[in-house]
Design an enzyme around this catalytic site. Structure first.
Site, short mmCIF file in Angstrom:
data_model
loop_
_atom_site.label_atom_id
_atom_site.label_comp_id
_atom_site.label_asym_id
_atom_site.label_seq_id
_atom_site.Cartn_x
_atom_site.Cartn_y
_atom_site.Cartn_z
CB ALA A 89 0.95 2.26 14.87
CE LYS A 126 -4.35 -1.66 1.98
NZ LYS A 126 -5.39 -1.42 2.99
NE ARG A 160 1.62 -6.41 19.43
CZ ARG A 160 1.74 -7.57 18.79
NH1 ARG A 160 1.85 -8.69 19.48
NH2 ARG A 160 1.74 -7.61 17.48
CG ASP A 194 -8.76 0.44 2.58
OD1 ASP A 194 -9.56 -0.37 2.06
OD2 ASP A 194 -7.54 0.20 2.72
#
Length: 455
Positions: free
Chosen positions: A118, A64, A142, A97
Site C-alpha cells: 500500500a 512524491k 502487512r 509512473d
C-alpha cells in the site's frame, strides 16, 4: 546546456542518470542529469531554488507526496493518485509512473486485481486499476491501517465506480484471492536485490491464467516473474516501466521533441541490463539431472550475458586436486556432499554476476535449498526425459558419474526421485532437447529470463 535532476533520499543506486543520458544521446539533447540526495527536512527550504536552477525535476521516495504543497498545479494522473514523480519548470507536477505502468498493456478493465502493498507505487497501481474499470481490487498489506487508508482514498476518488474494493487481511485470504485473481500487482520490495531469493507470494499458488506485473527491476527478472512464466502465466518486469517513465518525463520537459518511446526503450534496455549485471551481482544457477547439459549450456549462457561461468564440479576437483569419482571413493558421498555444500555457498555468495552449473545432487537436500534462497540466486532447471539423459550418460567415460554406476535401472530410479525436486524448486525450467545445441538451449533460457543477448 539543459539541467535536470532527481530528488530523493537515499539515491546511491539510482539508474536515472544512466537512462536520461542514454535519452540525451539518442535524441540529441544537450543536458546533464544530477542526483540530489535531499533529506525530508530539507525539502521545503531547497525546492523553490531547485525549480529555478533546473529545467525539470524527477521526484522519488520519500518526496512524491511531500512536494505537493509546493506545486503550481497537477496533471490528471498526479491528482488522481496523489503523488508526483516529475515537475516541470513552471512548477506543475506530473506522474509519469502511470505511463510506464500502463505501457505493459495489462488487462485491467474487467479484471480481478490482487495488489500487494500500500506504498507509493502500490497506490499508483491501485488508482490506475480502478480508473481502467477493474471488476474487483483486493489489497493485501502487512499494515492494516495503510490498506484501509488506501481503500478510503479509492472510494473517495471513485464514488460511482462499480469496482469491488476489499482487503485480504490474512494469508489464507491472500491465497483465496490469488486463485481467483486475473492480474497480480506487486507493490512491495520483496525479491529486490540484494535479497533476490525472496518472493512476495508462495510460488506454488501462481497459475497459468494470471498476468503479473512486478515493478522491481533489480534483479531483472525477479523470482515472481520467473515462477509466473514457469506456470504458463504472463509476466511483466519493472525495467521497462522505469525507462518509459523517464522518456515521458523528457517529453514533458522537451515538448518540442517527438520521442518514439518504443524505439528509445528498445535501444536503452540492453545497456541497462548489462549495468545491472555488472553493478548488482546476481547468480543464475543451473540445476538438473546428470546429462542435462548444465555445463555446456552454462558456458554459452554466460558468454551471451557477458558474465562469468563456474562449473561447481570443476571447482571441487581443482580445489581438492582429485576427481569427483575419487572423492566419492575416498570420503564417501556424505563427505563429498559436505564439501559440495560449503563450496556452493561460497561461490553463490561471492561478488560478481555469474552463471553457475551445479551437480545433480546439490538441490536435493533441504539445507542446500535454504542456503540457495538466502543468496542472490535465480534457479533454472534443465529438464529432459530419462531416455534422452541415459543416452548421454551411457556414452560418456566409464565411471565418470558415480551415481550412475548401478546401471540404467537404478539411475532411472534416482531420476524419478530427483526430478520432482528440480521442477518444484526451480524458478524456471527449460527442456534440454537432443535436437538442440547448447546455444539453442541457452537462447531458450534467455527468453525465459526475459533478458537480451548482450554478447
Amino acid at each position: 546546456m539543459k539541467k535536470f535532476a532527481l530528488l530523493g533520499h537515499p539515491l546511491a543506486h539510482s539508474l536515472s542518470p544512466l537512462i536520461h543520458q542514454a535519452i540525451f544521446d539518442a535524441v540529441g539533447i544537450k543536458g546533464t542529469y544530477d542526483l540530489i540526495d535531499l533529506a525530508p527536512e530539507e525539502l521545503s527550504g531547497r525546492l523553490p531554488g531547485l525549480l529555478q536552477t533546473y529545467q525539470g525535476l524527477n521526484v522519488t521516495i520519500p518526496h512524491k507526496q511531500a512536494v505537493l504543497p509546493f506545486l503550481t498545479g497537477l496533471s490528471k494522473a498526479a491528482r488522481r493518485c496523489g503523488a508526483v514523480n516529475t515537475i516541470a519548470r513552471d512548477g506543475k507536477g506530473y506522474n509519469t509512473d502511470t505511463v510506464g505502468f500502463l505501457s505493459n498493456g495489462l488487462p485491467l478493465a474487467g479484471g480481478n486485481i490482487l495488489l500487494l502493498g500500500a506504498g507509493g507505487t502500490a497506490r499508483m497501481m491501485a488508482f490506475e486499476s480502478v480508473a481502467a474499470g477493474a471488476n474487483s481490487l483486493t489489497l493485501y498489506c502487512r499494515t492494516a491501517a495503510k490498506a484501509q487508508a488506501l481503500v478510503s482514498s479509492l472510494q473517495a476518488a471513485f464514488p460511482t465506480s462499480g469496482c469491488q474494493i476489499e482487503i485480504a487481511s490474512t494469508p489464507e485470504a491472500l491465497s483465496d484471492s490469488l486463485q481467483s485473481a486475473t492480474v497480480l500487482l506487486n507493490g512491495t520490495p520483496v525479491g529486490m536485490w540484494p535479497h533476490a531469493g525472496g518472493c512476495p507470494v508462495d510460488p506454488s499458488l501462481l497459475h497459468k491464467d494470471l498476468v503479473v506485473f512486478d515493478p522491481v527491476y533489480n534483479p531483472t527478472p525477479t523470482r515472481l516473474l520467473l515462477n509466473t512464466r514457469k506456470k504458463g502465466g504472463i509476466a511483466h518486469g519493472g525495467l521497462g516501466m522505469l525507462v518509459r517513465q523517464a522518456i515521458a518525463s523528457q517529453g514533458i520537459w522537451n515538448p518540442e521533441l517527438q520521442l518514439d518511446s518504443d524505439a528509445l526503450a528498445a535501444a536503452i534496455l540492453p545497456a541497462l541490463t548489462r549495468h545491472l549485471l555488472s553493478d548488482h551481482p546476481i547468480k543464475i544457477l543451473l540445476i538438473g539431472f546428470m546429462g542435462s547439459g548444465k555445463s555446456a549450456v552454462g558456458k554459452v549462457l554466460a558468454q551471451k550475458l557477458g558474465i562469468g561461468f563456474v562449473d561447481l564440479d570443476e571447482v571441487l576437483e581443482q580445489e581438492s586436486g582429485t576427481s569427483i569419482p575419487t572423492m566419492f571413493a575416498t570420503v564417501g558421498e556424505s563427505g563429498f556432499r559436505a564439501v559440495e555444500s560449503h563450496t556452493a555457498k561460497r561461490i553463490l555468495s561471492r561478488p560478481g554476476s555469474e552463471v553457475v552449473s551445479a551437480g545433480g545432487g546439490l538441490p536435493v537436500f533441504g539445507a542446500n535449498r535454504t542456503m540457495i534462497r538466502n543468496t542472490n540466486t535465480l534457479v533454472v532447471a534443465l529438464d529432459a526425459p530419462f531416455s534422452t539423459l541415459w543416452e548421454r550418460i551411457s556414452t560418456g567415460p566409464a565411471g565418470s558419474r558415480p551415481k550412475a554406476n548401478g546401471g540404467e535401472g537404478s539411475t532411472e530410479a534416482l531420476y524419478q526421485q530427483r526430478r520432482p525436486i528440480y521442477r518444484s524448486f526451480c524458478d524456471y525450467s527449460v527442456e534440454s532437447k537432443t535436437s538442440n545445441t547448447p546455444a539453442q538451449t541457452a537462447e531458450l533460457v534467455l527468453q525465459g529470463l526475459g533478458l537480451p543477448s548482450l554478447s
